[in-house]
Scaffold this motif. Sequence first.
Motif, PDB file in Angstrom:
ATOM      1  N   THR A  22       8.499   5.229  -5.740  1.00  0.00           N
ATOM      2  CA  THR A  22       9.143   6.534  -5.873  1.00  0.00           C
ATOM      3  C   THR A  22      10.650   6.440  -5.650  1.00  0.00           C
ATOM      4  N   ILE A  23      11.066   5.732  -4.620  1.00  0.00           N
ATOM      5  CA  ILE A  23      12.502   5.646  -4.307  1.00  0.00           C
ATOM      6  C   ILE A  23      13.251   4.813  -5.349  1.00  0.00           C
ATOM      7  N   THR A  24      12.663   3.711  -5.808  1.00  0.00           N
ATOM      8  CA  THR A  24      13.369   2.903  -6.814  1.00  0.00           C
ATOM      9  C   THR A  24      13.510   3.663  -8.129  1.00  0.00           C
ATOM     10  N   ILE A  25      12.537   4.499  -8.455  1.00  0.00           N
ATOM     11  CA  ILE A  25      12.659   5.333  -9.660  1.00  0.00           C
ATOM     12  C   ILE A  25      13.694   6.437  -9.439  1.00  0.00           C
ATOM     13  N   ASN A  26      13.681   7.049  -8.263  1.00  0.00           N
ATOM     14  CA  ASN A  26      14.632   8.137  -7.959  1.00  0.00           C
ATOM     15  C   ASN A  26      16.062   7.645  -7.787  1.00  0.00           C
ATOM     16  N   LYS A  27      16.237   6.421  -7.266  1.00  0.00           N
ATOM     17  CA  LYS A  27      17.560   5.909  -6.894  1.00  0.00           C
ATOM     18  C   LYS A  27      17.822   4.536  -7.515  1.00  0.00           C
ATOM     19  N   PRO A  28      17.870   4.438  -8.848  1.00  0.00           N
ATOM     20  CA  PRO A  28      18.058   3.125  -9.478  1.00  0.00           C
ATOM     21  C   PRO A  28      19.409   2.484  -9.162  1.00  0.00           C
ATOM     22  N   GLU A  29      20.347   3.287  -8.702  1.00  0.00           N
ATOM     23  CA  GLU A  29      21.667   2.753  -8.355  1.00  0.00           C
ATOM     24  C   GLU A  29      21.666   2.033  -7.003  1.00  0.00           C
ATOM     25  N   VAL A  30      20.556   2.090  -6.257  1.00  0.00           N
ATOM     26  CA  VAL A  30      20.502   1.524  -4.910  1.00  0.00           C
ATOM     27  C   VAL A  30      19.865   0.136  -4.883  1.00  0.00           C
ATOM     28  N   PHE A  31      18.776  -0.070  -5.663  1.00  0.00           N
ATOM     29  CA  PHE A  31      18.005  -1.319  -5.604  1.00  0.00           C
ATOM     30  C   PHE A  31      17.914  -1.970  -6.980  1.00  0.00           C
ATOM     31  N   SER A  32      17.892  -3.305  -7.001  1.00  0.00           N
ATOM     32  CA  SER A  32      17.754  -4.041  -8.270  1.00  0.00           C
ATOM     33  C   SER A  32      16.474  -4.868  -8.351  1.00  0.00           C
ATOM     34  N   HIS A  33      15.790  -5.073  -7.245  1.00  0.00           N
ATOM     35  CA  HIS A  33      14.551  -5.850  -7.197  1.00  0.00           C
ATOM     36  C   HIS A  33      13.469  -4.945  -6.601  1.00  0.00           C
ATOM     37  N   TYR A  34      12.355  -4.816  -7.330  1.00  0.00           N
ATOM     38  CA  TYR A  34      11.272  -3.909  -6.937  1.00  0.00           C
ATOM     39  C   TYR A  34       9.991  -4.719  -6.740  1.00  0.00           C
ATOM     40  N   ALA A  35       9.256  -4.448  -5.651  1.00  0.00           N
ATOM     41  CA  ALA A  35       7.986  -5.158  -5.447  1.00  0.00           C
ATOM     42  C   ALA A  35       6.947  -4.226  -4.830  1.00  0.00           C
ATOM     43  N   LEU A  36       5.802  -4.145  -5.502  1.00  0.00           N
ATOM     44  CA  LEU A  36       4.679  -3.348  -5.017  1.00  0.00           C
ATOM     45  C   LEU A  36       3.538  -4.304  -4.697  1.00  0.00           C
ATOM     46  N   LEU A  37       3.151  -4.365  -3.422  1.00  0.00           N
ATOM     47  CA  LEU A  37       2.084  -5.246  -2.971  1.00  0.00           C
ATOM     48  C   LEU A  37       0.870  -4.367  -2.674  1.00  0.00           C
ATOM     49  N   SER A  38      -0.130  -4.418  -3.541  1.00  0.00           N
ATOM     50  CA  SER A  38      -1.279  -3.500  -3.457  1.00  0.00           C
ATOM     51  C   SER A  38      -0.784  -2.068  -3.357  1.00  0.00           C
ATOM     52  N   GLY A  39       0.261  -1.773  -4.086  1.00  0.00           N
ATOM     53  CA  GLY A  39       0.910  -0.466  -3.964  1.00  0.00           C
ATOM     54  C   GLY A  39       1.142   0.224  -5.289  1.00  0.00           C
ATOM     55  N   GLY A  40       0.301  -0.079  -6.279  1.00  0.00           N
ATOM     56  CA  GLY A  40       0.440   0.571  -7.573  1.00  0.00           C
ATOM     57  C   GLY A  40       1.181  -0.298  -8.573  1.00  0.00           C
ATOM     58  N   THR A  41       1.578   0.331  -9.662  1.00  0.00           N
ATOM     59  CA  THR A  41       2.251  -0.374 -10.746  1.00  0.00           C
ATOM     60  C   THR A  41       3.368   0.503 -11.305  1.00  0.00           C
TER      61      THR A  41
ATOM     62  N   SER B  93       0.827  -1.199   0.000  1.00  0.00           N
ATOM     63  CA  SER B  93       0.000   0.000   0.000  1.00  0.00           C
ATOM     64  C   SER B  93       0.868   1.259   0.000  1.00  0.00           C
ATOM     65  N   MET B  94       0.819   2.087   1.052  1.00  0.00           N
ATOM     66  CA  MET B  94       1.644   3.293   1.088  1.00  0.00           C
ATOM     67  C   MET B  94       3.127   2.940   0.960  1.00  0.00           C
ATOM     68  N   GLY B  95       3.540   1.825   1.540  1.00  0.00           N
ATOM     69  CA  GLY B  95       4.925   1.382   1.395  1.00  0.00           C
ATOM     70  C   GLY B  95       5.276   1.056  -0.044  1.00  0.00           C
ATOM     71  N   GLY B  96       4.271   0.649  -0.819  1.00  0.00           N
ATOM     72  CA  GLY B  96       4.470   0.445  -2.252  1.00  0.00           C
ATOM     73  C   GLY B  96       4.699   1.768  -2.962  1.00  0.00           C
ATOM     74  N   MET B  97       3.940   2.789  -2.558  1.00  0.00           N
ATOM     75  CA  MET B  97       4.149   4.128  -3.122  1.00  0.00           C
ATOM     76  C   MET B  97       5.565   4.609  -2.799  1.00  0.00           C
ATOM     77  N   GLU B  98       6.004   4.395  -1.568  1.00  0.00           N
ATOM     78  CA  GLU B  98       7.374   4.769  -1.200  1.00  0.00           C
ATOM     79  C   GLU B  98       8.387   3.986  -2.028  1.00  0.00           C
ATOM     80  N   THR B  99       8.137   2.677  -2.175  1.00  0.00           N
ATOM     81  CA  THR B  99       9.038   1.819  -2.939  1.00  0.00           C
ATOM     82  C   THR B  99       9.134   2.285  -4.382  1.00  0.00           C
TER      83      THR B  99
END
Length: 193
Positions: free
Chosen positions: A103-122, A95-101
Amino acid sequence: YPVLYLQHGWGEDETAWSNQGRVNLIMDNMIAEGKIKPFIVVMTYGMTNEIKYGGLASFKIEPFQTVLVEELIPYVDANFRTINKQTHRAMAGLSMGGMETKTITINKPEVFSHYALLSGGTYKPEDIKDKSKVKLVFLSCGSKERPDGVKNAVTGLKEAGFNAVSYVSEGTGHEFQTWRRSFKELAPLLFKD
């Protein structure tokens, strides 16, 4: 060990995934059954803005993003036996943590390589600037939510060349039964080398 940064939803805190999500038990069982190799799960407080119900559009990501990327990740890497590389770091949220995920994965692609949104958008393919940095995009929801949105988003991501997976929890809505099931599907997909 690889590290998953796992975020709670609106109105919850860093204990939600343990207390309600039972993520510790899911992990223990999957490790014991040989379905996953161990990885570290970090759950941190994400309600860094005073947002009232219905006001998520005014949520400012910068305070949380700064704490996560500039303070928490360096702390975890300095104090635990992590593999301190983007390729071994994931972020997921419900949910809201998906929104955070997202936004941050888009802003900081150098930090994370695996992204997961659980009822948190697409994600849309054009959201992600450098496809080569992304090992997995996992999108899930309950069948009582918007499963077509998740399925269609994953179809679009796959067509654009992403390793994308969707999961729909049958008979559930915006609730922890959905997210527990989603986590159980996500965990074996993480950190496959």
